[in-house]
Design a protein around this motif. Structure first.
Motif, short mmCIF file in Angstrom:
data_model
loop_
_atom_site.label_atom_id
_atom_site.label_comp_id
_atom_site.label_asym_id
_atom_site.label_seq_id
_atom_site.Cartn_x
_atom_site.Cartn_y
_atom_site.Cartn_z
N HIS A 104 5.33 71.52 1.14
CA HIS A 104 6.06 72.71 0.70
C HIS A 104 7.37 72.76 1.47
O HIS A 104 7.38 72.94 2.69
N VAL A 105 8.48 72.57 0.73
CA VAL A 105 9.81 72.54 1.31
C VAL A 105 10.63 73.64 0.65
O VAL A 105 10.82 73.61 -0.56
N SER A 106 11.09 74.60 1.45
CA SER A 106 11.82 75.75 0.92
C SER A 106 11.03 76.33 -0.26
O SER A 106 9.89 76.71 -0.10
N ASP A 107 11.60 76.36 -1.47
CA ASP A 107 10.91 76.91 -2.64
C ASP A 107 10.31 75.82 -3.53
O ASP A 107 10.00 76.07 -4.68
N ASP A 108 10.19 74.63 -3.01
CA ASP A 108 9.77 73.50 -3.82
C ASP A 108 8.49 72.89 -3.24
O ASP A 108 8.19 73.05 -2.06
N ILE A 109 7.73 72.19 -4.08
CA ILE A 109 6.57 71.44 -3.62
C ILE A 109 6.82 69.98 -3.98
O ILE A 109 7.07 69.66 -5.13
N VAL A 110 6.78 69.12 -2.98
CA VAL A 110 6.94 67.69 -3.20
C VAL A 110 5.55 67.08 -3.15
O VAL A 110 4.80 67.32 -2.20
#
Length: 177
Positions: A104-110
């Motif tokens: 979970h990076v900022s508002d994103d999911i990698v």
């Protein structure tokens, strides 16, 4: 004596971390000298597939950032890196033999899937440990304590590699430091 290439240094780092990349990761590994800075250290590395494109990729945790490396078959190189300060969580989910890692990076999911179950667990654990204690991570790895060295000497003696005399000599040298 010729200086080692950065690729050789990276391969040695991986070997010391007990990471043996597969044949499928060779293109991404060969790109690492162009991606990592000269003094950037690898914490851990896993291979898997980009969940969206299904390309084979490597996910590299270094002492500075998390990096996705995708050396696409026809289209060149794709590199995404994420600052640890922007990562809110990292987790893995296991299935039969494989696992997926979600970051979970900022508002994103990698997401990366097709990762070996053990590798996914170890990767997440190492990244969490590094994120919580970055200043200690490499100090502990690079210089074993006197106690660690004494334990290793004891094992060498037990296994018959060192004689009693050699053991006592090495022990005295360590304790005199």
């Amino acid at each position: 004596m010729s200086k080692k290439s950065r690729l050789d240094e990276i391969k040695e780092e991986l070997e010391q971390l007990d990471i043996n990349p597969t044949f499928f990761a060779r293109k991404e590994i060969r790109e690492l000298p162009n991606i990592l800075s000269e003094d950037e250290k690898i914490v851990y590395l896993v291979e898997g597939r980009n969940k969206i494109t299904t390309h084979h990729i490597v996910l590299v945790a270094t002492d500075r950032r998390l990096i996705f490396v995708d050396k696409e078959f026809m289209y060149g190189l794709k590199v995404e890196d994420f600052s640890y300060s922007k990562i809110s969580s990292i987790q893995y989910e296991t299935e039969l033999m494989l696992a997926s890692i979600d970051i979970h990076v900022s508002d994103d999911i990698v997401e990366i899937d097709g990762v070996g179950k053990y590798d996914a667990e170890l990767f997440c654990e190492k990244v969490r440990n590094f994120m919580s204690h970055p200043e200690e991570y490499f100090q502990n790895k690079s210089e074993p304590s006197t106690l660690d060295q004494l334990e290793q000497l004891g094992r060498l003696k037990e296994n018959g590699i060192l004689s009693e005399e050699e053991f006592n000599e090495q022990k005295k040298r360590l304790l005199d430091q």
